[in-house]
Write a protein that holds these residues in place. Structure first.
Motif, PDB file in Angstrom:
ATOM      1  N   LYS A  72     -17.007 -33.522 -54.043  1.00  0.00           N
ATOM      2  CA  LYS A  72     -17.071 -32.612 -53.574  1.00  0.00           C
ATOM      3  C   LYS A  72     -17.751 -31.367 -54.115  1.00  0.00           C
ATOM      4  N   HIS A  73     -17.838 -30.653 -55.546  1.00  0.00           N
ATOM      5  CA  HIS A  73     -18.084 -29.987 -56.340  1.00  0.00           C
ATOM      6  C   HIS A  73     -19.399 -30.907 -56.446  1.00  0.00           C
ATOM      7  N   THR A  74     -19.591 -31.656 -56.741  1.00  0.00           N
ATOM      8  CA  THR A  74     -21.411 -31.775 -57.062  1.00  0.00           C
ATOM      9  C   THR A  74     -22.461 -31.279 -55.659  1.00  0.00           C
ATOM     10  N   ALA A  75     -21.489 -31.701 -54.381  1.00  0.00           N
ATOM     11  CA  ALA A  75     -22.356 -31.365 -52.958  1.00  0.00           C
ATOM     12  C   ALA A  75     -22.057 -29.474 -53.239  1.00  0.00           C
ATOM     13  N   ILE A  76     -20.702 -29.092 -53.378  1.00  0.00           N
ATOM     14  CA  ILE A  76     -21.243 -27.527 -53.479  1.00  0.00           C
ATOM     15  C   ILE A  76     -22.530 -27.236 -54.583  1.00  0.00           C
ATOM     16  N   GLN A  77     -22.196 -27.694 -55.175  1.00  0.00           N
ATOM     17  CA  GLN A  77     -23.327 -26.953 -56.531  1.00  0.00           C
ATOM     18  C   GLN A  77     -24.894 -27.649 -55.968  1.00  0.00           C
ATOM     19  N   LYS A  78     -24.900 -28.521 -55.389  1.00  0.00           N
ATOM     20  CA  LYS A  78     -26.248 -28.624 -54.666  1.00  0.00           C
ATOM     21  C   LYS A  78     -27.076 -27.835 -53.562  1.00  0.00           C
ATOM     22  N   ILE A  79     -25.744 -27.604 -52.489  1.00  0.00           N
ATOM     23  CA  ILE A  79     -25.968 -26.843 -51.294  1.00  0.00           C
ATOM     24  C   ILE A  79     -25.941 -25.537 -52.128  1.00  0.00           C
ATOM     25  N   MET A  80     -25.504 -24.330 -53.178  1.00  0.00           N
ATOM     26  CA  MET A  80     -25.355 -23.314 -53.965  1.00  0.00           C
ATOM     27  C   MET A  80     -26.951 -23.283 -53.973  1.00  0.00           C
ATOM     28  N   VAL A  81     -27.114 -24.196 -55.061  1.00  0.00           N
ATOM     29  CA  VAL A  81     -28.577 -24.178 -55.293  1.00  0.00           C
ATOM     30  C   VAL A  81     -30.346 -24.310 -54.051  1.00  0.00           C
ATOM     31  N   TYR A  82     -30.045 -25.163 -53.529  1.00  0.00           N
ATOM     32  CA  TYR A  82     -30.896 -25.587 -52.231  1.00  0.00           C
ATOM     33  C   TYR A  82     -30.463 -24.565 -51.458  1.00  0.00           C
ATOM     34  N   ASP A  83     -29.695 -24.483 -51.266  1.00  0.00           N
ATOM     35  CA  ASP A  83     -29.552 -24.334 -49.411  1.00  0.00           C
ATOM     36  C   ASP A  83     -29.185 -22.256 -49.484  1.00  0.00           C
ATOM     37  N   VAL A  84     -28.848 -21.582 -50.823  1.00  0.00           N
ATOM     38  CA  VAL A  84     -28.099 -20.367 -50.313  1.00  0.00           C
ATOM     39  C   VAL A  84     -29.816 -19.692 -51.207  1.00  0.00           C
ATOM     40  N   TYR A  85     -30.302 -20.154 -52.386  1.00  0.00           N
ATOM     41  CA  TYR A  85     -31.250 -19.997 -53.040  1.00  0.00           C
ATOM     42  C   TYR A  85     -32.606 -19.770 -52.957  1.00  0.00           C
ATOM     43  N   LEU A  86     -32.741 -21.409 -52.167  1.00  0.00           N
ATOM     44  CA  LEU A  86     -34.253 -21.772 -52.342  1.00  0.00           C
ATOM     45  C   LEU A  86     -34.524 -22.521 -50.385  1.00  0.00           C
ATOM     46  N   SER A  87     -33.842 -21.918 -50.183  1.00  0.00           N
ATOM     47  CA  SER A  87     -33.600 -22.593 -48.097  1.00  0.00           C
ATOM     48  C   SER A  87     -34.456 -21.221 -48.271  1.00  0.00           C
ATOM     49  N   GLY A  88     -35.507 -21.130 -46.378  1.00  0.00           N
ATOM     50  CA  GLY A  88     -35.988 -20.219 -45.833  1.00  0.00           C
ATOM     51  C   GLY A  88     -37.082 -19.633 -45.823  1.00  0.00           C
ATOM     52  N   SER A  89     -37.891 -18.787 -45.299  1.00  0.00           N
ATOM     53  CA  SER A  89     -39.401 -18.912 -45.597  1.00  0.00           C
ATOM     54  C   SER A  89     -39.132 -17.107 -45.430  1.00  0.00           C
ATOM     55  N   GLU A 131     -36.973 -15.989 -53.916  1.00  0.00           N
ATOM     56  CA  GLU A 131     -38.705 -15.182 -53.617  1.00  0.00           C
ATOM     57  C   GLU A 131     -38.161 -13.721 -52.864  1.00  0.00           C
ATOM     58  N   GLU A 132     -36.741 -13.672 -51.938  1.00  0.00           N
ATOM     59  CA  GLU A 132     -36.521 -12.329 -50.850  1.00  0.00           C
ATOM     60  C   GLU A 132     -36.705 -11.060 -52.707  1.00  0.00           C
ATOM     61  N   CYS A 133     -35.897 -11.566 -53.605  1.00  0.00           N
ATOM     62  CA  CYS A 133     -35.590 -11.292 -54.516  1.00  0.00           C
ATOM     63  C   CYS A 133     -36.735 -10.109 -55.985  1.00  0.00           C
ATOM     64  N   GLY A 134     -37.535 -10.962 -55.524  1.00  0.00           N
ATOM     65  CA  GLY A 134     -38.776 -10.979 -56.494  1.00  0.00           C
ATOM     66  C   GLY A 134     -39.042 -11.043 -57.277  1.00  0.00           C
ATOM     67  N   PHE A 135     -38.616 -13.262 -57.487  1.00  0.00           N
ATOM     68  CA  PHE A 135     -38.845 -13.327 -58.873  1.00  0.00           C
ATOM     69  C   PHE A 135     -39.282 -14.511 -58.735  1.00  0.00           C
ATOM     70  N   GLY A 136     -39.819 -14.990 -57.245  1.00  0.00           N
ATOM     71  CA  GLY A 136     -41.297 -16.455 -56.803  1.00  0.00           C
ATOM     72  C   GLY A 136     -40.370 -17.524 -55.877  1.00  0.00           C
ATOM     73  N   LYS A 137     -41.045 -18.161 -55.878  1.00  0.00           N
ATOM     74  CA  LYS A 137     -40.744 -19.506 -55.306  1.00  0.00           C
ATOM     75  C   LYS A 137     -39.510 -20.350 -56.178  1.00  0.00           C
ATOM     76  N   GLY A 138     -38.738 -21.876 -55.656  1.00  0.00           N
ATOM     77  CA  GLY A 138     -38.990 -22.772 -56.881  1.00  0.00           C
ATOM     78  C   GLY A 138     -37.931 -22.949 -57.606  1.00  0.00           C
ATOM     79  N   GLU A 139     -37.362 -24.090 -58.201  1.00  0.00           N
ATOM     80  CA  GLU A 139     -36.847 -23.493 -59.388  1.00  0.00           C
ATOM     81  C   GLU A 139     -36.874 -23.069 -60.771  1.00  0.00           C
ATOM     82  N   GLU A 140     -38.191 -22.249 -60.041  1.00  0.00           N
ATOM     83  CA  GLU A 140     -38.567 -21.536 -61.672  1.00  0.00           C
ATOM     84  C   GLU A 140     -38.176 -19.846 -60.948  1.00  0.00           C
TER      85      GLU A 140
END
Length: 205
Positions: free
Chosen positions: A130-147, A152-161
């Motif tokens: 469950k912890h691993t699932a939360i971690q993945k969703i935190m990164v990819y659905d909270v920070y890196l999803s959407g358009s 990017e909205e906060c001014g740091f660019g796209k993706g993992e970088e």
């Protein structure tokens, strides 16, 4: 790479007696913050900047990025901007779609395999799943999803970088009480959706 970094972070805090999960990271951060509050102003500032620069060095090294130089060039993020960003993060963490995805991801067998789920080993494996699932969703659905995505909205660019740059910039305010309140409240929602009983979480010995 983000997953590798998170796993490394968990492994390090485990050596200090904390559980290798979000709870352990949160508790370690909380204890460090409490220790700083009891120290003299000079010691507090030294601990804060050392912790910040160490975090940036380790994080940047994991992704082949020089976060120290970049932040010195750009200047530190203001506390107002940092709080606004983390407020956005906390709102995204509590979005119905994110909570539902966590609930779905954590509603299966939990990766316990042949180990009985009612055994101590089975419960530990289910919790780790469950912890691993939360971690993945935190990164990819909270920070890196959407358009645009949140980083990017906060001014740091796209993706993992962009994610890494944002975390590096926020490091200067990682012990801010209001930011901790934002993230702590949102994390409780995620844990509830994952079916994790906070009362049964163990504190480090």
């Amino acid at each position: 790479m983000i997953q590798i970094y998170l796993q490394t972070q968990c492994a390090v805090i485990q050596l200090l007696g904390y559980t290798p999960d979000e709870h352990g990271i949160s508790l370690y951060t909380q204890h460090l913050s409490q220790a700083m509050q009891l120290s003299s102003p000079d010691v507090q500032e030294q601990l804060r900047t050392t912790s910040r620069d160490t975090y940036r060095t380790v994080l940047g090294g994991a992704f082949g990025m020089d976060l120290i130089t970049e932040q010195r060039t750009k200047g530190e993020l203001s506390i107002v901007d940092a709080r606004n960003m983390m407020h956005k993060v906390s709102l995204r963490m509590q979005d119905d779609s994110v909570l539902e995805k966590v609930a779905r991801a954590c509603s299966g067998e939990g990766g316990s395999g042949v180990v009985p789920k009612d055994s101590e080993a089975g419960r530990a494996m289910e919790l780790a799943y469950k912890h691993t699932a939360i971690q993945k969703i935190m990164v990819y659905d909270v920070y890196l999803s959407g358009s645009p995505c949140l980083v990017e909205e906060c001014g740091f660019g796209k993706g993992e970088e962009g994610y890494v740059k944002m975390q590096g910039a926020l490091a200067d305010h990682q012990s801010d009480p209001l930011i901790s309140q934002y993230v702590g409240g949102a994390m409780l929602k995620l844990l509830e959706s994952a079916g994790i009983d906070m009362k049964n979480w163990q504190t480090p010995r």
